[in-house]
Design a protein around this motif. Structure first.
Motif, mmCIF file in Angstrom:
data_model
loop_
_atom_site.group_PDB
_atom_site.id
_atom_site.type_symbol
_atom_site.label_atom_id
_atom_site.label_comp_id
_atom_site.label_asym_id
_atom_site.label_seq_id
_atom_site.Cartn_x
_atom_site.Cartn_y
_atom_site.Cartn_z
ATOM 1 N N GLU A 18 0.758 -1.252 -0.178
ATOM 2 C CA GLU A 18 -0.114 -0.056 -0.008
ATOM 3 C C GLU A 18 0.897 1.313 0.032
ATOM 4 O O GLU A 18 0.711 2.104 -0.732
ATOM 5 C CB GLU A 18 -0.810 -0.022 1.141
ATOM 6 N N MET A 19 1.818 1.217 0.756
ATOM 7 C CA MET A 19 2.710 2.301 0.676
ATOM 8 C C MET A 19 3.668 2.655 -0.656
ATOM 9 O O MET A 19 3.681 3.829 -1.161
ATOM 10 C CB MET A 19 3.771 2.446 1.890
ATOM 11 N N LYS A 20 3.899 1.544 -1.300
ATOM 12 C CA LYS A 20 4.445 1.524 -2.333
ATOM 13 C C LYS A 20 3.506 2.403 -3.482
ATOM 14 O O LYS A 20 3.753 2.827 -4.224
ATOM 15 C CB LYS A 20 4.976 0.159 -2.705
ATOM 16 N N ASN A 21 2.239 1.623 -3.250
ATOM 17 C CA ASN A 21 1.083 2.416 -4.401
ATOM 18 C C ASN A 21 1.023 3.895 -3.959
ATOM 19 O O ASN A 21 0.776 4.577 -4.916
ATOM 20 C CB ASN A 21 -0.085 1.694 -4.175
ATOM 21 N N ILE A 22 1.016 4.113 -2.729
ATOM 22 C CA ILE A 22 0.668 5.664 -2.465
ATOM 23 C C ILE A 22 2.055 6.346 -3.030
ATOM 24 O O ILE A 22 1.924 7.545 -3.504
ATOM 25 C CB ILE A 22 0.726 5.962 -1.020
ATOM 26 N N PHE A 23 3.216 5.937 -2.911
ATOM 27 C CA PHE A 23 4.487 6.775 -3.466
ATOM 28 C C PHE A 23 4.244 6.694 -4.790
ATOM 29 O O PHE A 23 4.708 7.699 -5.462
ATOM 30 C CB PHE A 23 5.824 5.618 -2.996
ATOM 31 N N LEU A 24 4.138 5.687 -5.596
ATOM 32 C CA LEU A 24 3.846 5.730 -7.056
ATOM 33 C C LEU A 24 2.945 6.787 -7.531
ATOM 34 O O LEU A 24 2.905 7.591 -8.544
ATOM 35 C CB LEU A 24 3.550 4.294 -7.712
ATOM 36 N N LEU A 25 1.659 6.946 -6.694
ATOM 37 C CA LEU A 25 0.580 7.884 -7.065
ATOM 38 C C LEU A 25 0.911 9.228 -6.768
ATOM 39 O O LEU A 25 0.936 10.079 -7.822
ATOM 40 C CB LEU A 25 -0.432 7.622 -5.975
ATOM 41 N N TYR A 26 2.036 9.566 -5.802
ATOM 42 C CA TYR A 26 2.493 10.753 -5.812
ATOM 43 C C TYR A 26 3.515 11.049 -6.613
ATOM 44 O O TYR A 26 3.881 12.240 -6.932
ATOM 45 C CB TYR A 26 3.110 10.981 -4.256
ATOM 46 N N ASP A 27 4.442 10.154 -7.142
ATOM 47 C CA ASP A 27 5.309 10.319 -8.039
ATOM 48 C C ASP A 27 4.700 10.774 -9.607
ATOM 49 O O ASP A 27 4.771 9.931 -10.485
ATOM 50 C CB ASP A 27 6.260 9.139 -8.114
ATOM 51 N N SER A 28 4.525 11.865 -9.389
ATOM 52 C CA SER A 28 3.625 12.315 -10.699
ATOM 53 C C SER A 28 4.567 12.558 -12.005
ATOM 54 O O SER A 28 3.899 12.158 -13.193
ATOM 55 C CB SER A 28 2.978 13.678 -10.679
ATOM 56 N N ASN A 29 5.919 12.637 -11.929
ATOM 57 C CA ASN A 29 6.637 12.412 -12.989
ATOM 58 C C ASN A 29 7.123 11.109 -13.616
ATOM 59 O O ASN A 29 7.899 10.938 -14.380
ATOM 60 C CB ASN A 29 7.588 13.538 -13.167
ATOM 61 N N GLY A 30 7.028 10.093 -12.692
ATOM 62 C CA GLY A 30 7.439 8.781 -12.838
ATOM 63 C C GLY A 30 8.742 8.419 -12.680
ATOM 64 O O GLY A 30 9.413 7.441 -13.261
ATOM 65 N N ASP A 31 9.540 9.472 -12.159
ATOM 66 C CA ASP A 31 11.237 9.137 -11.943
ATOM 67 C C ASP A 31 11.575 8.320 -10.825
ATOM 68 O O ASP A 31 12.693 8.016 -10.684
ATOM 69 C CB ASP A 31 11.985 10.625 -11.987
ATOM 70 N N GLY A 32 10.671 7.731 -9.827
ATOM 71 C CA GLY A 32 10.858 6.788 -9.041
ATOM 72 C C GLY A 32 11.348 7.530 -7.756
ATOM 73 O O GLY A 32 11.877 6.992 -6.895
ATOM 74 N N THR A 33 11.202 8.857 -7.845
ATOM 75 C CA THR A 33 11.627 9.916 -6.421
ATOM 76 C C THR A 33 10.621 10.934 -6.430
ATOM 77 O O THR A 33 9.856 11.074 -7.417
ATOM 78 C CB THR A 33 12.861 10.584 -6.632
ATOM 79 N N LEU A 34 10.465 11.283 -5.087
ATOM 80 C CA LEU A 34 9.607 12.610 -4.862
ATOM 81 C C LEU A 34 10.292 13.788 -4.716
ATOM 82 O O LEU A 34 11.328 13.832 -3.791
ATOM 83 C CB LEU A 34 8.730 12.300 -3.507
ATOM 84 N N ASP A 35 9.960 14.846 -5.303
ATOM 85 C CA ASP A 35 10.843 16.036 -5.152
ATOM 86 C C ASP A 35 9.745 16.883 -4.222
ATOM 87 O O ASP A 35 8.729 16.464 -3.931
ATOM 88 C CB ASP A 35 11.015 16.809 -6.351
#
Length: 176
Positions: A113-130
């Motif tokens: 679930e945490m991974k899915n939330i992370f992917l949802l927040y990662d709007s540019n799809g680069d594998g990180t959150l700015d």
């Protein structure tokens, strides 16, 4: 060898600094509970405005339980230390006591679930959150941009300017 005890590469902290910080903490902890409440902090900051004190308190109170523990105090003053290093700092300050590590057992389902939330927040799809992705994701949760900036800086342990999944997971665990 100089005899000075320091930590590893992430941040050089000397035992003497930790012991001084412990004295500052204990000065602010008026009732000796090993937790600083807002009114205790405010009483030690004579010329500080209440709103500024509230802001300071909120930044240090990482788990938002309305108390600042010595671990949170250490983390605020030495933000680049790892969890293991902070545990060592705590043992320097309170050597007769064992520091009990919090056992946050996360199930595979929660991890997914945490991974899915992370992917949802990662709007540019680069594998990180700015920071902008984090602000976009969490501003609807009641956090303002300045709070999120402080949170981001504290969680970005490697100083990359982005959060990887591991750093994001730590942030979620600390917010809960």
């Amino acid at each position: 060898m100089s005899g000075k005890k320091t930590l590893g590469a992430s941040e050089k902290v000397r035992r003497k600094e930790v012991l001084k910080l412990k004295k500052v903490f204990e000065t602010q902890d008026k009732d000796g509970s090993r937790e600083i409440l807002f009114n205790e902090l405010l009483s030690t900051l004579e010329d500080t405005e209440v709103e500024r004190a509230k802001s300071m308190f909120a930044v240090m109170d990482r788990n938002s339980d309305q108390k600042i523990t010595f671990e949170e105090f250490i983390n605020f003053h030495f933000p680049r230390t790892t969890r293991a290093e902070r545990e060592k700092l705590l043992l320097w300050a309170y050597p007769a006591e064992e520091v009990v590590e919090k056992q946050n057992v996360i199930s595979e389902e929660q991890q997914e679930e945490m991974k899915n939330i992370f992917l949802l927040y990662d709007s540019n799809g680069d594998g990180t959150l700015d920071i902008s992705e984090l602000v976009d994701a969490l501003s609807a949760s009641g956090y303002d941009e300045s709070e999120l900036q402080v949170l981001f800086e504290n969680i970005d342990r490697d100083g990359s300017g982005t959060l990887n999944f591991d750093e994001f997971s730590v942030m979620l665990a600390e917010m809960c």
